[in-house]
Design a protein around this motif. Structure first.
Motif, PDB file in Angstrom:
ATOM      1  N   ASN A   1       0.838  -1.197   0.000  1.00 31.61           N
ATOM      2  CA  ASN A   1       0.000   0.000   0.000  1.00 31.61           C
ATOM      3  C   ASN A   1       0.875   1.250   0.000  1.00 31.61           C
ATOM      4  OD1 ASN A   1      -2.249  -1.892   0.879  1.00 31.61           O
ATOM      5  ND2 ASN A   1      -0.959  -1.920   2.716  1.00 31.61           N
ATOM      6  N   ILE A   2       0.444   2.274  -0.728  1.00 30.44           N
ATOM      7  CA  ILE A   2       1.165   3.548  -0.743  1.00 30.44           C
ATOM      8  C   ILE A   2       0.181   4.668  -0.432  1.00 30.44           C
ATOM      9  CG2 ILE A   2       2.662   5.105  -2.031  1.00 30.44           C
ATOM     10  CD1 ILE A   2       3.354   2.796  -3.894  1.00 30.44           C
ATOM     11  N   ILE A   3       0.531   5.484   0.553  1.00 34.73           N
ATOM     12  CA  ILE A   3      -0.278   6.650   0.915  1.00 34.73           C
ATOM     13  C   ILE A   3       0.492   7.902   0.519  1.00 34.73           C
ATOM     14  CG2 ILE A   3      -1.434   7.915   2.756  1.00 34.73           C
ATOM     15  CD1 ILE A   3      -1.511   5.325   4.372  1.00 34.73           C
ATOM     16  N   PHE A   4      -0.111   8.711  -0.329  1.00 35.01           N
ATOM     17  CA  PHE A   4       0.521   9.941  -0.799  1.00 35.01           C
ATOM     18  C   PHE A   4      -0.050  11.162  -0.085  1.00 35.01           C
ATOM     19  CE2 PHE A   4       1.223   7.123  -4.380  1.00 35.01           C
ATOM     20  CZ  PHE A   4       2.472   7.492  -4.859  1.00 35.01           C
ATOM     21  N   ASP A   5       0.816  12.125   0.154  1.00 34.40           N
ATOM     22  CA  ASP A   5       0.390  13.477   0.491  1.00 34.40           C
ATOM     23  C   ASP A   5       0.022  14.159  -0.824  1.00 34.40           C
ATOM     24  OD1 ASP A   5       0.081  15.986   1.779  1.00 34.40           O
ATOM     25  OD2 ASP A   5       2.160  16.500   1.320  1.00 34.40           O
TER      26      ASP A   5
ATOM     27  N   LEU B   1      -0.308  12.373 -11.822  1.00 32.83           N
ATOM     28  CA  LEU B   1      -1.528  11.657 -11.474  1.00 32.83           C
ATOM     29  C   LEU B   1      -1.664  10.351 -12.251  1.00 32.83           C
ATOM     30  CD1 LEU B   1      -4.065  14.604 -11.171  1.00 32.83           C
ATOM     31  CD2 LEU B   1      -3.079  13.244  -9.322  1.00 32.83           C
ATOM     32  N   GLU B   2      -1.176  10.342 -13.476  1.00 33.16           N
ATOM     33  CA  GLU B   2      -1.236   9.118 -14.273  1.00 33.16           C
ATOM     34  C   GLU B   2      -0.421   8.003 -13.618  1.00 33.16           C
ATOM     35  OE1 GLU B   2      -0.846  12.152 -15.371  1.00 33.16           O
ATOM     36  OE2 GLU B   2      -2.710  12.359 -16.509  1.00 33.16           O
ATOM     37  N   LEU B   3       0.635   8.392 -12.896  1.00 34.53           N
ATOM     38  CA  LEU B   3       1.445   7.402 -12.190  1.00 34.53           C
ATOM     39  C   LEU B   3       0.615   6.665 -11.148  1.00 34.53           C
ATOM     40  CD1 LEU B   3       4.155   6.066 -11.513  1.00 34.53           C
ATOM     41  CD2 LEU B   3       4.624   7.991  -9.973  1.00 34.53           C
ATOM     42  N   MET B   4      -0.348   7.350 -10.534  1.00 33.74           N
ATOM     43  CA  MET B   4      -1.195   6.694  -9.539  1.00 33.74           C
ATOM     44  C   MET B   4      -1.944   5.526 -10.178  1.00 33.74           C
ATOM     45  SD  MET B   4      -0.472   8.662  -6.982  1.00 33.74           S
ATOM     46  CE  MET B   4       1.107   8.988  -7.787  1.00 33.74           C
TER      47      MET B   4
ATOM     48  N   TYR C   1      -0.424  -2.099  -6.501  1.00 34.96           N
ATOM     49  CA  TYR C   1      -0.455  -1.416  -5.211  1.00 34.96           C
ATOM     50  C   TYR C   1      -1.865  -0.904  -4.905  1.00 34.96           C
ATOM     51  CZ  TYR C   1       4.672  -1.133  -5.269  1.00 34.96           C
ATOM     52  OH  TYR C   1       6.014  -1.423  -5.289  1.00 34.96           O
ATOM     53  N   ASN C   2      -2.187  -0.843  -3.631  1.00 32.65           N
ATOM     54  CA  ASN C   2      -3.334  -0.069  -3.178  1.00 32.65           C
ATOM     55  C   ASN C   2      -2.823   1.349  -2.971  1.00 32.65           C
ATOM     56  OD1 ASN C   2      -5.086  -2.392  -2.929  1.00 32.65           O
ATOM     57  ND2 ASN C   2      -3.912  -2.921  -1.097  1.00 32.65           N
ATOM     58  N   VAL C   3      -3.464   2.320  -3.604  1.00 32.34           N
ATOM     59  CA  VAL C   3      -2.946   3.690  -3.611  1.00 32.34           C
ATOM     60  C   VAL C   3      -3.966   4.633  -2.977  1.00 32.34           C
ATOM     61  CG1 VAL C   3      -2.068   5.568  -5.050  1.00 32.34           C
ATOM     62  CG2 VAL C   3      -1.620   3.193  -5.694  1.00 32.34           C
ATOM     63  N   TYR C   4      -3.513   5.372  -1.966  1.00 32.88           N
ATOM     64  CA  TYR C   4      -4.399   6.253  -1.214  1.00 32.88           C
ATOM     65  C   TYR C   4      -3.824   7.669  -1.148  1.00 32.88           C
ATOM     66  CZ  TYR C   4      -5.739   1.586   0.336  1.00 32.88           C
ATOM     67  OH  TYR C   4      -6.105   0.264   0.365  1.00 32.88           O
TER      68      TYR C   4
ATOM     69  N   PHE D   1      -7.187   7.281  -7.209  1.00 28.38           N
ATOM     70  CA  PHE D   1      -6.792   6.559  -6.002  1.00 28.38           C
ATOM     71  C   PHE D   1      -7.832   5.503  -5.645  1.00 28.38           C
ATOM     72  CE2 PHE D   1      -5.011  10.792  -5.870  1.00 28.38           C
ATOM     73  CZ  PHE D   1      -3.692  10.573  -5.483  1.00 28.38           C
ATOM     74  N   ASP D   2      -7.395   4.533  -4.852  1.00 35.29           N
ATOM     75  CA  ASP D   2      -8.354   3.573  -4.316  1.00 35.29           C
ATOM     76  C   ASP D   2      -9.287   4.265  -3.333  1.00 35.29           C
ATOM     77  OD1 ASP D   2      -7.661   0.837  -5.423  1.00 35.29           O
ATOM     78  OD2 ASP D   2      -5.705   1.507  -4.719  1.00 35.29           O
TER      79      ASP D   2
END
Length: 208
Positions: A5-9, A94-97, A106-109, A139-140
């Motif tokens: 999982n990845i959480i972005f600011d 954003l496309e990278l997400m 990945y789960n992306v938040y 994002f997820d």
């Protein structure tokens, strides 16, 4: 360690900012004391607005009074100044997400300290080039501080995401530009690293 999982600011990680623009705009509108804006992270009305404890109307009223803004300034002018720091998303950010979700599993938040005025502006203006009207599609799940009632670096903000998603902190990577927030995430058991909007995030495509 394995990362699932990845959480972005958001601000200054995915979205470009001009941190001085808001103060300049308010000054141009006649504000006489910009001090409350310089204490962004600790300003009581800003913290209240970004945790959903006060409304946009209450926030505008409080800030107007605290910075000495003339009564003639309209809500539209206020919001324009408040949003002035928000610029755009670098190409491909954003496309990278989507790539991280679709191609790498990945789960992306997103976990952002933000507020209702900024989110509306981001959806209407900053996302225009992406032809989308919400960050949700990238994002997820998106977690805005004013919606969950907690701001980083509070433990509650990180734990809210982990609990809501049923994920393990040890398998989660948190990325933020603020050192204090990165350290706070680590104390909550997450993996964490400091990055900013200039950081090449291509390393995330190397499977952990």
């Amino acid at each position: 360690m394995i990362v699932k999982n990845i959480i972005f600011d958001l601000d200054n990680v995915l979205l470009r900012l001009d941190s001085s623009a808001t103060a300049k705009k308010f000054q141009a509108l006649g504000a006489t004391d910009l001090g409350p804006l310089s204490q962004y992270s600790h300003s009581t009305p800003i913290v209240g607005f970004e945790t959903g404890k006060i409304s946009a109307r209450e926030f505008r009223s409080t800030i107007r009074s605290s910075i000495g803004l003339p009564a003639s300034v309209t809500d539209e002018q206020f919001d324009e100044a408040w949003n002035a720091a928000l610029l755009d998303f670098p190409k491909g950010r954003l496309e990278l997400m989507r790539t991280l979700k679709k191609d790498f599993g990945y789960n992306v938040y997103l976990l952002s300290n933000t507020n209702a005025i900024h989110v509306e502006y981001i959806n209407k203006v900053c996302l225009k080039d992406s032809k989308q009207d919400s960050l949700d599609v990238f994002f997820d799940k998106v977690y805005h501080s004013h919606e969950i009632g907690h701001r980083k670096p509070s433990r509650e903000a990180f734990e809210h995401v982990l609990k809501d998603q049923g994920i393990n902190g040890s398998e989660t990577l948190f990325l933020d530009d603020m050192p204090d927030y990165v350290d706070a995430a680590k104390t909550c058991g997450l993996q964490a690293a400091q990055v900013d909007v200039e950081t090449d995030l291509g390393f995330l495509q190397l499977r952990f």
